[in-house]
Design a protein around this motif. Structure first.
Motif, short mmCIF file in Angstrom:
data_model
loop_
_atom_site.label_atom_id
_atom_site.label_comp_id
_atom_site.label_asym_id
_atom_site.label_seq_id
_atom_site.Cartn_x
_atom_site.Cartn_y
_atom_site.Cartn_z
N LEU A 66 0.83 -1.20 0.00
CA LEU A 66 0.00 0.00 0.00
C LEU A 66 0.86 1.25 0.00
O LEU A 66 1.99 1.25 0.51
CB LEU A 66 -0.90 0.02 1.24
N GLU A 67 0.31 2.33 -0.54
CA GLU A 67 0.97 3.63 -0.56
C GLU A 67 0.02 4.66 0.06
O GLU A 67 -1.15 4.75 -0.31
CB GLU A 67 1.31 4.05 -1.98
N ARG A 68 0.54 5.44 1.00
CA ARG A 68 -0.26 6.50 1.60
C ARG A 68 -0.36 7.66 0.60
O ARG A 68 0.66 8.21 0.19
CB ARG A 68 0.36 6.97 2.90
N VAL A 69 -1.59 8.06 0.25
CA VAL A 69 -1.78 9.15 -0.71
C VAL A 69 -2.48 10.34 -0.08
O VAL A 69 -2.50 11.43 -0.67
CB VAL A 69 -2.56 8.66 -1.95
N ALA A 74 -5.00 4.82 1.78
CA ALA A 74 -3.88 4.00 1.30
C ALA A 74 -4.29 3.34 0.00
O ALA A 74 -5.28 2.60 -0.06
CB ALA A 74 -3.50 2.95 2.33
N ARG A 75 -3.53 3.59 -1.06
CA ARG A 75 -3.81 3.02 -2.37
C ARG A 75 -3.08 1.69 -2.52
O ARG A 75 -1.94 1.53 -2.10
CB ARG A 75 -3.35 3.99 -3.46
N ARG A 81 -2.89 -12.30 -6.28
CA ARG A 81 -4.03 -12.66 -7.14
C ARG A 81 -5.26 -13.09 -6.35
O ARG A 81 -6.39 -12.96 -6.83
CB ARG A 81 -3.62 -13.73 -8.13
N ASN A 82 -5.08 -13.59 -5.13
CA ASN A 82 -6.24 -14.00 -4.35
C ASN A 82 -7.09 -12.82 -3.91
O ASN A 82 -8.29 -12.97 -3.66
CB ASN A 82 -5.80 -14.79 -3.11
N ILE A 83 -6.47 -11.63 -3.80
CA ILE A 83 -7.23 -10.46 -3.39
C ILE A 83 -8.28 -10.12 -4.44
O ILE A 83 -9.44 -9.86 -4.13
CB ILE A 83 -6.29 -9.26 -3.16
N GLY A 84 -7.85 -10.11 -5.71
CA GLY A 84 -8.80 -9.82 -6.78
C GLY A 84 -9.92 -10.84 -6.87
O GLY A 84 -11.07 -10.50 -7.11
N GLU A 90 -10.20 -5.88 -10.04
CA GLU A 90 -8.76 -5.68 -10.13
C GLU A 90 -8.39 -4.66 -9.05
O GLU A 90 -8.81 -3.50 -9.11
CB GLU A 90 -8.39 -5.17 -11.52
N PRO A 91 -7.63 -5.07 -8.02
CA PRO A 91 -7.42 -4.18 -6.87
C PRO A 91 -6.38 -3.09 -7.07
O PRO A 91 -6.39 -2.10 -6.34
CB PRO A 91 -6.96 -5.16 -5.77
N ARG A 92 -5.48 -3.25 -8.02
CA ARG A 92 -4.38 -2.30 -8.17
C ARG A 92 -4.90 -0.90 -8.47
O ARG A 92 -5.71 -0.71 -9.37
CB ARG A 92 -3.42 -2.76 -9.25
N GLY A 93 -4.41 0.06 -7.72
CA GLY A 93 -4.80 1.44 -7.89
C GLY A 93 -6.00 1.86 -7.06
O GLY A 93 -6.30 3.05 -6.96
#
Length: 225
Positions: A66-69, A74-75, A81-84, A90-93
């Motif tokens: 994760l990135e704090r934005v 948190a992005r 792949r299990n998260i999606g 699609e979880p990215r972003g």
């Protein structure tokens, strides 16, 4: 003639597929935190650059970077792949709060901010309520702070593990009251340099076991750090 009871085959018209059954490693959170604590640390917090996907093993399938934005936001930069599969997107972003039900997002944002600001280890018990075609799920979310290349705590290693049947469609989660959340400030952690990092593993959640062994489960997000 004796018969063996199969809990995932309740009749010829009700067969639960391997895609539907989540078989998460019950020690996944402990193993990932042990690995994180084995990393070199600056003022209690490891660096994102020191993460080794090989050492993390198949934990990658359930892990997040994760990135704090913004405060409390948190992005998801990297996702197993299990998260999606679990959330049906699609979880990215996406912001991490996407995995929660609307009435739980503000509470998760508060814990995210504590994890970054203190900084702290945060472990939250989660549940996914029963709905049409969706049996109840129980699980946990673990957040482990990381420093970026400038030494600031703007990254987070996370893992989301659930157990039970995923059911139909994407799942969303609430913070459960079955056990209290854990928030552990990092000020008292001792620096650990070097040492052998533990080998981590997690049970397969689908039938493609060989592919899971041969292919990294985390995919990098094209984003400037």
């Amino acid at each position: 003639m004796s018969m063996t009871f199969d809990p995932y085959k309740l009749g010829t018209k009700d067969v639960t597929s391997a895609e539907d059954v989540l078989l998460t490693n019950p020690t996944a959170l402990t193993e990932l935190e042990t690995y994180w604590r084995s990393l070199p640390r600056s003022r209690g917090v490891p660096a994102r650059a020191d993460l080794d996907p090989v050492a993390m093993g198949r934990q990658l399938e359930d892990s997040l970077i994760l990135e704090r934005v913004a405060p409390g936001v948190a992005r998801i930069r990297v996702a197993g792949r299990n998260i999606g599969k679990l959330i049906g997107l699609e979880p990215r972003g996406l912001p991490l709060t996407t995995v929660m039900t609307p009435n739980s997002r503000a509470t998760l944002s508060e814990y995210i901010e504590r994890a970054f600001n203190t900084p702290s280890v945060v472990e939250l018990p989660l549940k996914s309520p029963r709905a049409v075609g969706q049996p109840p799920l129980q699980g946990k979310l673990l957040l482990l702070p990381l420093r970026d290349e400038d030494g600031d705590v703007t990254r987070m290693l996370g893992i989301l593990v659930m157990s039970g049947r995923r059911g139909m469609g994407g799942r969303r989660f609430e913070i459960s009251d079955l056990s209290p959340p854990r928030v552990e400030a990092l000020s008292n952690l001792r620096a650990v340099n070097g040492g052998r990092r533990p080998s981590l593993r997690v049970a397969a959640v689908d039938g493609d076991t060989q592919k899971a062994k041969d292919t990294p489960a985390l995919r990098l997000v094209v984003s400037n750090p």
